[in-house]
Design an enzyme around this catalytic site. Structure first.
Site, short mmCIF file in Angstrom:
data_model
loop_
_atom_site.label_atom_id
_atom_site.label_comp_id
_atom_site.label_asym_id
_atom_site.label_seq_id
_atom_site.Cartn_x
_atom_site.Cartn_y
_atom_site.Cartn_z
N GLU A 130 62.87 25.80 76.69
CA GLU A 130 64.00 25.20 76.88
C GLU A 130 64.79 25.73 77.20
O GLU A 130 66.31 26.34 76.37
CB GLU A 130 64.10 23.95 76.93
CG GLU A 130 65.19 23.02 76.76
CD GLU A 130 65.73 21.95 75.86
OE1 GLU A 130 66.53 20.47 76.25
OE2 GLU A 130 65.30 22.06 74.93
N HIS A 142 72.97 24.67 73.34
CA HIS A 142 72.22 26.02 74.06
C HIS A 142 73.68 26.83 74.27
O HIS A 142 75.15 26.55 74.32
CB HIS A 142 71.58 25.77 75.47
CG HIS A 142 70.45 24.73 75.10
ND1 HIS A 142 69.28 25.62 75.13
CD2 HIS A 142 69.89 23.72 74.86
CE1 HIS A 142 68.11 24.53 74.90
NE2 HIS A 142 68.99 23.78 75.48
N HIS A 196 68.75 19.43 81.35
CA HIS A 196 70.34 20.29 81.10
C HIS A 196 71.16 20.92 82.81
O HIS A 196 71.55 21.82 82.77
CB HIS A 196 70.64 21.72 80.34
CG HIS A 196 70.21 21.16 78.88
ND1 HIS A 196 70.70 20.82 78.08
CD2 HIS A 196 69.12 20.56 78.60
CE1 HIS A 196 70.66 19.88 76.58
NE2 HIS A 196 69.00 20.44 77.10
N ARG A 228 77.94 4.91 92.75
CA ARG A 228 78.50 6.44 93.55
C ARG A 228 77.81 6.99 93.77
O ARG A 228 78.11 8.13 94.53
CB ARG A 228 79.77 6.07 94.76
CG ARG A 228 80.31 5.04 94.55
CD ARG A 228 81.72 4.75 95.48
NE ARG A 228 82.90 5.05 94.19
CZ ARG A 228 83.48 4.29 92.51
NH1 ARG A 228 83.27 2.93 93.95
NH2 ARG A 228 84.21 4.28 91.98
N ASP A 275 62.43 15.90 70.28
CA ASP A 275 63.17 17.12 70.41
C ASP A 275 63.54 17.44 69.13
O ASP A 275 64.79 17.55 69.04
CB ASP A 275 64.22 16.15 71.40
CG ASP A 275 65.60 17.20 71.76
OD1 ASP A 275 64.99 18.25 71.72
OD2 ASP A 275 66.22 17.04 72.14
N LEU A 309 75.49 16.87 70.43
CA LEU A 309 74.01 16.37 69.96
C LEU A 309 73.26 17.70 70.07
O LEU A 309 73.27 18.00 71.00
CB LEU A 309 73.36 14.80 70.59
CG LEU A 309 74.39 13.74 70.68
CD1 LEU A 309 73.44 12.62 71.08
CD2 LEU A 309 74.48 13.55 68.44
N ALA A 310 72.27 17.89 69.15
CA ALA A 310 71.69 19.05 69.00
C ALA A 310 70.28 18.38 68.28
O ALA A 310 69.90 19.22 66.99
CB ALA A 310 72.27 19.97 68.03
N GLY A 311 69.32 18.14 69.45
CA GLY A 311 68.40 17.69 68.44
C GLY A 311 68.35 16.67 67.68
O GLY A 311 68.83 16.13 67.97
#
Length: 382
Positions: A130, A142, A196, A228, A275, A309-311
């Site tokens: 990832e 990341h 991502h 849209r 995750d 958010l981180a995992g």
């Protein structure tokens, strides 16, 4: 749970066996060595060795996107990787990818080389990269200074380090060389996943045309669906060639969004993932994710700097339970086992059927995990 001899034949009975053709209730299974050799409804062919009469028997879970757990991560070293695998196996995940976050190319190359031996040994189903070929605009947790466009030589370097064990690579297809990288990854025997990404609808569709087949944690790490400018969410949900991952922890996605994804794509195209990072199975506090510091509060993981958010701290046991309570047992089994097994081409896992590996999870009426068998051996629960 008593220990079963690995080469002995033994019969397991349960309230119901969730088999590919439907639920067998009451149901039984016969296991010899590491394989399922029989399955049926009603009375078993001989007295049961293990009577789980109050439990539902479902296939072992398949997690194609997991970074860590029990305080460590897959990239921390071989023994730490074994610790992560043992933690998730005790929570029902009997088949898993080892997911690695963005690092320098040299660091990633070293991590891949170490983990490749664990794939060869059968502990892991493969390695998932990832990063580092991700969008700065949607980098999430990341390290942005390490992100890069997928130059052909860099992609080749990482694939070659794995000796065929790198089975999935997440990338942003809008980056320079992105579509060529999709083709290169697929030609190298790995799954190209879109994630991502800040790509518009047409670029994501072009990536799928080029061979991408997975949407990495749908809705997270990409622009939201807009009426849209539909973007990646609509492109991935609408294309029957794509399986989308969802993090079903009640934090990354509202349950209504998970239901919407399943109803839009169908249970055969939505895979539960965790995750999970190092904090899974641990308490609140500070943890590392790659080169970044994170803070866990009430089970939610965020970057210490910036708050993204981180995992997660999710296990597949909890993701499955949430899905079963909200969407039904059959759908949860598809999302946790059958669909992700199909994604990675694992033909002998993900379903309770004769000839398949004896990976079995028992759950009670509230879908709480009560027992796990991996390869014909009972696993000690945490």
């Amino acid at each position: 749970m008593a220990t079963a001899a690995r080469n002995a034949s033994h019969v397991i009975v349960g309230r119901g066996v969730v088999a590919p053709g439907g639920i067998l209730s009451p149901g039984w299974m016969e296991v010899a060595g590491d394989r399922i050799v029989g399955i049926g409804a009603g009375d078993p062919p001989r007295p049961a060795d293990y009577d789980l009469g109050g439990q539902w028997l479902v296939p072992g879970f398949v997690d194609i996107h997991v970074h860590g757990g029990a305080g460590v991560a897959f990239g921390d070293g071989v023994e730490e990787a074994r610790q992560v695998a043992a933690f998730h196996r005790a929570n029902g995940t009997t088949t898993m990818h080892a997911s690695l976050v963005t690092r320098t190319l040299a660091d990633l190359e070293g991590e891949v080389r170490e983990l490749a031996d664990l794939v060869d040994d059968g502990l892991l189903a493969g390695i998932h990269l990832e990063g580092p070929f991700l969008s700065h605009a949607r980098c999430g947790a990341h390290e942005p200074t390490l992100l890069r466009a997928p130059a052909r030589d860099d992609v080749a370097r990482l694939l070659e380090a794995g000796r065929g064990t790198v089975r999935m690579v997440t990338l942003a297809p809008e980056l320079e060389g992105g579509l060529d990288a999709v083709r290169q990854i697929v030609d190298g025997g790995a799954i190209a996943a879109v994630g991502h990404t800040d790509a518009p609808f047409d670029v994501v569709t072009a990536a799928v045309d080029a061979g991408a087949r997975v949407g990495t944690h749908l809705f997270n790490g990409m622009p939201p669906l807009h009426h849209r400018t539909p973007g990646p969410v609509a492109a991935l949900l609408n294309d029957p060639r794509v399986v989308v991952e969802v993090i079903n922890d009640g934090m990354h996605l509202d349950p209504a969004v998970v239901r919407t994804a399943v109803r839009a794509a169908g249970q055969s195209r939505v895979a539960l993932i965790t995750d999970a990072m190092a904090a899974a199975g641990m308490g609140d506090g500070r943890y590392r994710l790659g080169s970044l510091d994170t803070v866990v509060e009430n089970g939610m993981v965020r970057l210490a700097d910036g708050g993204s958010l981180a995992g997660s701290t999710l296990t597949m046991a909890d993701a499955f339970r949430r899905a079963a309570l909200d969407l039904g047992l059959d759908t949860a089994v598809a999302m946790a086992s059958a669909t992700p097994a199909q994604v990675i081409g694992a033909r002998d896992v993900g379903a309770l059927a004769p000839g398949n590996r004896a990976d079995i999870v028992a759950v009670d009426d509230t879908f709480q995990l009560t027992a796990v068998m991996a390869g014909g051996a009972w696993v000690e629960l945490g």
